[in-house]
Design an enzyme around this catalytic site. Structure first.
Site, PDB file in Angstrom:
ATOM      1  CE  LYS A 223       5.626   6.556  -3.575  1.00  0.00           C
ATOM      2  NZ  LYS A 223       4.940   5.365  -4.144  1.00  0.00           N
ATOM      3  NE  ARG A 257       3.243   8.794  -9.583  1.00  0.00           N
ATOM      4  CZ  ARG A 257       3.433   9.503  -8.530  1.00  0.00           C
ATOM      5  NH1 ARG A 257       4.643   9.228  -7.946  1.00  0.00           N
ATOM      6  NH2 ARG A 257       2.952  10.699  -8.359  1.00  0.00           N
TER       7      ARG A 257
HETATM    8  C1  7PJ Z   1       2.356   6.942  -6.447  1.00  0.00           C
HETATM    9  C2  7PJ Z   1       1.149   7.407  -7.266  1.00  0.00           C
HETATM   10  C3  7PJ Z   1       2.551   5.589  -6.927  1.00  0.00           C
HETATM   11  C4  7PJ Z   1       1.025   5.695  -8.807  1.00  0.00           C
HETATM   12  C5  7PJ Z   1       1.889   8.578  -5.501  1.00  0.00           C
HETATM   13  C6  7PJ Z   1       4.795  10.027  -4.013  1.00  0.00           C
HETATM   14  C7  7PJ Z   1       3.389   9.729  -3.513  1.00  0.00           C
HETATM   15  N1  7PJ Z   1       0.729   6.860  -8.231  1.00  0.00           N
HETATM   16  N2  7PJ Z   1       1.014   8.620  -6.692  1.00  0.00           N
HETATM   17  N3  7PJ Z   1       1.931   4.902  -7.955  1.00  0.00           N
HETATM   18  N4  7PJ Z   1       2.521   7.594  -5.463  1.00  0.00           N
HETATM   19  N5  7PJ Z   1       0.595   5.094  -9.676  1.00  0.00           N
HETATM   20  O1  7PJ Z   1       4.911  10.265  -5.258  1.00  0.00           O
HETATM   21  O2  7PJ Z   1       5.748   9.896  -3.344  1.00  0.00           O
HETATM   22  O3  7PJ Z   1       3.402   4.983  -6.300  1.00  0.00           O
HETATM   23  S1  7PJ Z   1       2.100  10.112  -4.505  1.00  0.00           S
END
Ligand code: 7PJ
Length: 293
Positions: A223, A257
């Site tokens: 990020k 994640r």
């Molecule tokens: C997240 C997400 C996060 C959850 C994205 C990216 C943007 N879902 N979906 N948490 N971020 N739960 O992956 O950079 O931080 S999309």
């Protein structure tokens, strides 16, 4: 107290070690041909690689939620996501689906998805009901604003308290709707309506979220806040992402994640080995366990 289990459909995860959720983006800028149809081949191969590398869950997303991203039609999202969910679920993979749309949630669960990952925390009309009638797990994420506008000027009184209180309120709404507590995970939503300072305070205060008793998901992989710290382009944020994942699990995060599953699994193995070291294992160690050279 951390709940011992996270139930996601037919999968029950013990939370005695941090789990890894591998990211599978199936947006036009990733595996698809730029239009409606996804080339499922490379996406499936990537998902299988993440599974083999030790991912506990694969998070399939067909709607770009990057800052400034435009909304995606439900039919496009369905066409991208559902065939992959069905193929992976048939192989026994625990699939999570990153969506805000109740129609996509329902179809994904019907196709075998174990979990729904909703950056809107089931606030869309009908979303709560889409989950309630199923046994799927749910990741409730906090976001201020929406992806189009969220990074304009995020403002909080106390970011940690506001994020925690919002997530607790959503978790309780889930329970009231008949979604069992042990199906629910929460996520502060790094970068979703948060400044760099907000992200850092939330990461540092991860314990306050873990103290709610719900498993906490931390998504910091690649990020921009990591780019802010290191000055690195998104393609060069692996070391920063590993450091961020470790900072999160050291403060009680249950699930990370990530894009880079293999590397994250190794980093977590080292972290866990250190956490579990005892005097007994010290005594059993070989005397020559020193760096070579
Ligand atoms: C997240 C997400 C996060 C959850 C994205 C990216 C943007 N879902 N979906 N948490 N971020 N739960 O992956 O950079 O931080 S999309």
């Amino acid at each position: 107290m951390m709940l011992p289990l996270l139930r996601c459909g037919r999968h029950a995860f013990e939370l005695s070690r941090p789990l890894v959720m591998g990211i599978l983006n199936v947006t036009p800028d990733s595996f698809s041909d730029g239009g409606r149809h996804l080339d499922a081949g490379p996406a499936l191969a990537h998902a299988r690689r993440m599974r083999d590398d030790g991912a506990d869950l694969i998070d399939v997303g067909g709607e770009s939620s990057r800052p400034g991203a435009a909304p995606v039609a439900g039919s496009d999202e369905l066409a991208r996501v559902i065939p992959l969910v069905a193929a992976l679920a048939a192989e026994g993979v625990a699939v999570s689906v990153d969506t805000r749309k109740p129609e996509v949630m329902r179809a994904a669960i019907d196709a075998g998805a174990a979990m729904i990952n909703d950056i809107g925390a089931l606030t869309a009309p009908g979303a709560m009901q889409a989950l309630a009638g199923s046994g799927a797990g749910i990741c409730l994420m906090h976001m201020q604003g929406d992806p189009r506008t969220m990074q304009a000027a995020p403002v909080y009184g106390n970011v940690v308290a506001e994020v925690r209180d919002f997530l607790l309120a959503r978790a309780r709404a889930c329970e009231a709707a008949g979604i069992a507590r042990e199906r629910v995970a929460i996520d502060p939503g790094f970068g979703f309506g948060k400044t760099h300072g907000h992200n850092l305070v939330l990461l540092r205060s991860m314990r306050a979220l873990a103290a709610t008793g719900y498993p906490v998901v931390a998504g910091l992989s690649r990020k921009s806040t990591l780019g802010e710290i290191t000055g690195r382009d998104v393609r060069e944020r692996l070391p920063a992402s590993l450091a961020a994942a470790l900072a999160a699990v050291a403060r009680g995060a249950a699930i990370v994640r990530v894009h880079d599953v293999r590397e994250t699994v190794d980093a977590l193995k080292v972290w866990r080995a250190v956490e579990r070291a005892t005097d007994a294992s010290q005594c059993a160690a070989e005397p020559d366990d020193l760096p070579e050279g």
